[in-house]
Design an enzyme around this catalytic site. Structure first.
Site, PDB file in Angstrom:
ATOM      1  N   ASP A  32       0.844  -1.209   0.000  1.00 28.59           N
ATOM      2  CA  ASP A  32       0.000   0.000   0.000  1.00 28.59           C
ATOM      3  C   ASP A  32       0.875   1.254   0.000  1.00 28.59           C
ATOM      4  O   ASP A  32       0.595   2.236  -0.681  1.00 28.59           O
ATOM      5  CB  ASP A  32      -0.897  -0.014   1.258  1.00 28.59           C
ATOM      6  CG  ASP A  32      -2.015  -1.053   1.127  1.00 28.59           C
ATOM      7  OD1 ASP A  32      -2.787  -1.221   2.079  1.00 28.59           O
ATOM      8  OD2 ASP A  32      -2.104  -1.690   0.046  1.00 28.59           O
ATOM      9  N   ASP A  36       0.892   4.239  -2.629  1.00 30.20           N
ATOM     10  CA  ASP A  36       0.649   5.643  -2.234  1.00 30.20           C
ATOM     11  C   ASP A  36       1.769   6.553  -2.741  1.00 30.20           C
ATOM     12  O   ASP A  36       1.542   7.685  -3.153  1.00 30.20           O
ATOM     13  CB  ASP A  36       0.524   5.740  -0.702  1.00 30.20           C
ATOM     14  CG  ASP A  36      -0.770   5.077  -0.218  1.00 30.20           C
ATOM     15  OD1 ASP A  36      -0.864   4.745   0.965  1.00 30.20           O
ATOM     16  OD2 ASP A  36      -1.673   4.870  -1.069  1.00 30.20           O
ATOM     17  N   SER A  81      -2.000 -15.779  14.952  1.00 32.71           N
ATOM     18  CA  SER A  81      -1.569 -16.904  14.121  1.00 32.71           C
ATOM     19  C   SER A  81      -1.197 -18.039  15.076  1.00 32.71           C
ATOM     20  O   SER A  81      -1.294 -17.891  16.290  1.00 32.71           O
ATOM     21  CB  SER A  81      -0.376 -16.477  13.273  1.00 32.71           C
ATOM     22  OG  SER A  81       0.532 -15.763  14.081  1.00 32.71           O
ATOM     23  N   LYS A 117      -6.713 -27.997   9.414  1.00 35.71           N
ATOM     24  CA  LYS A 117      -6.359 -26.578   9.261  1.00 35.71           C
ATOM     25  C   LYS A 117      -6.682 -26.193   7.803  1.00 35.71           C
ATOM     26  O   LYS A 117      -6.006 -26.592   6.872  1.00 35.71           O
ATOM     27  CB  LYS A 117      -4.872 -26.377   9.542  1.00 35.71           C
ATOM     28  CG  LYS A 117      -4.439 -24.910   9.514  1.00 35.71           C
ATOM     29  CD  LYS A 117      -2.997 -24.740  10.012  1.00 35.71           C
ATOM     30  CE  LYS A 117      -2.572 -23.289   9.955  1.00 35.71           C
ATOM     31  NZ  LYS A 117      -2.578 -22.766   8.546  1.00 35.71           N
TER      32      LYS A 117
HETATM   33  C1  LIG Z   1      -6.953 -19.607  17.289  1.00 34.70           C
HETATM   34  C2  LIG Z   1      -6.897 -20.031  15.875  1.00 34.70           C
HETATM   35  C3  LIG Z   1      -6.169 -19.280  14.940  1.00 34.70           C
HETATM   36  C4  LIG Z   1      -6.134 -19.687  13.619  1.00 34.70           C
HETATM   37  C5  LIG Z   1      -6.832 -20.843  13.238  1.00 34.70           C
HETATM   38  C6  LIG Z   1      -6.833 -21.289  11.881  1.00 34.70           C
HETATM   39  C7  LIG Z   1      -7.561 -22.430  11.553  1.00 34.70           C
HETATM   40  C8  LIG Z   1      -7.630 -22.907  10.127  1.00 34.70           C
HETATM   41  N1  LIG Z   1      -6.904 -22.278   9.200  1.00 34.70           N
HETATM   42  O1  LIG Z   1      -8.355 -23.852   9.855  1.00 34.70           O
HETATM   43  C9  LIG Z   1      -8.272 -23.148  12.511  1.00 34.70           C
HETATM   44  C10 LIG Z   1      -8.271 -22.721  13.840  1.00 34.70           C
HETATM   45  O2  LIG Z   1      -8.968 -23.377  14.798  1.00 34.70           O
HETATM   46  C11 LIG Z   1      -7.560 -21.562  14.216  1.00 34.70           C
HETATM   47  N2  LIG Z   1      -7.576 -21.148  15.514  1.00 34.70           N
END
Ligand SMILES: Cc1ccc2cc(C(N)=O)cc(O)c2n1
Length: 322
Positions: A32, A36, A81, A117
């Site tokens: 950004d 700018d 994160s 995740k």
């Molecule tokens: C606290 C936190 C932070 C990022 C997260 C990210 C994912 C995810 N990318 O699925 C899942 C989670 O339970 C997360 N939980």
């Protein structure tokens, strides 16, 4: 003046490319701040040679430059994160560190949840009195972008909640399925010619479109997996809180399991890894969380990551969707 005309033309081309990369492909080529700076340089030359101002100059347009595209939102609670682990030994270490921090005997019960995740982009949804008032991207964890109009177009995201706390911020991941990603790229190839490199970029680019009608035409999904500000607790455990989010109407991941031991955690990791190729959306590991919320509160956070959570990543496989 000739050099001024040429430089204005070069600036216009660079800003147009930056805008395309930012708005359509969500793969910003420049920061950004750099954008700018281009705008400032452009304005300075226009001030010296007003007759050279171009019709496509950003000083002609109303807002919509990358840095002002979306209003900023400061998160009531930072969106953090996760610390990463890459092998079983690091997972064992994580559990032992949690036990030590809680001063728990080695044989004292300590349950965790394990969930896939999702490889998408985080989104925070604020509901007040059951009404969705703000949807914000993670940004830098403290300040994100207001994408409320776009979030409302996502079918998995309820506009209203019945029976929720007066203030509830639901956090989760916006993602695109493999099938929807392939179909979108076919359409993109036929129209604009610009295709997305992977479902995550496609989801992020679709969520951050300036025009909600474009977002509405993009098949975005959402899994809820955490929360921010709450005016009342959802439950006493992570597992219970996610069940409550599901009961409130959010999509939660069916592969989340409560685990009573490290072996069960690693077993769930292998089960999820075994299903990775058949889920129909991208995941890049498993997230473990201490199940009891009173223990999560005692463990608290490091500067940017919770002590009570860990992301156990899969080994980087050759990308299957690029
Ligand atoms: C606290 C936190 C932070 C990022 C997260 C990210 C994912 C995810 N990318 O699925 C899942 C989670 O339970 C997360 N939980």
């Amino acid at each position: 003046p000739e050099e001024a005309r040429d430089e204005l033309a070069a600036l216009a081309a660079e800003m147009a490319r930056a805008n395309l990369a930012y708005h359509r492909d969500d793969a910003p080529e420049i920061s950004d701040a750099d954008y700018d700076a281009l705008k400032l340089r452009n304005a300075a030359i226009e001030a010296m040679f007003p007759e050279l101002k171009r019709s496509d100059s950003p000083s002609e347009q109303v807002g919509a430059a990358p840095s002002e595209a979306f209003a900023k939102v400061r998160h009531a609670k930072p969106m953090l994160s996760l610390e990463n682990a890459f092998d079983d030994a690091e997972v064992v270490e994580f559990v032992e560190r949690v036990r030590r921090f809680l001063n728990l005997a080695p044989d004292a019960p300590l349950a965790f949840t394990a969930e896939p995740k999702i490889d998408g982009l985080s989104l925070s949804l604020r509901y007040e009195d059951g009404v969705l008032v703000t949807a914000a991207t993670r940004g830098d964890g403290e300040v994100g972008e207001n994408v409320t109009a776009n979030a409302r177009t996502i079918a998995d995201i309820p506009d209203r909640l019945d029976g929720a706390p007066g203030v509830i911020e639901v956090r989760g991941e916006v993602y695109m399925s493999h099938a929807d990603f392939e179909a979108l790229n076919l359409r993109q190839a036929e129209t604009s010619g610009r295709t997305f490199a992977n479902p995550r970029n496609a989801a992020a680019g679709s969520l951050r479109q300036l025009d909600p009608k474009i977002t509405a035409a993009r098949p975005l999904r959402f899994f809820a997996y955490a929360w921010g500000e709450l005016s009342a607790p959802l439950a006493d455990t992570q597992d219970g809180a996610i069940a409550r989010l599901h009961a409130l109407g959010f999509a939660t991941n069916p592969l989340m399991r409560r685990c009573e031991s490290v072996d069960e955690m690693l077993g769930q990791y292998r089960l999820i890894e075994g299903q990775r190729a058949t889920l129909g959306y991208d995941i890049d590991g498993v997230v473990y969380k201490v199940d009891r919320l009173d223990l999560q509160a005692r463990l608290g956070f490091r500067s940017t990551t919770p002590r009570w959570a860990l992301a156990h990543k899969f080994s980087a496989e050759r990308a299957t969707t690029e």
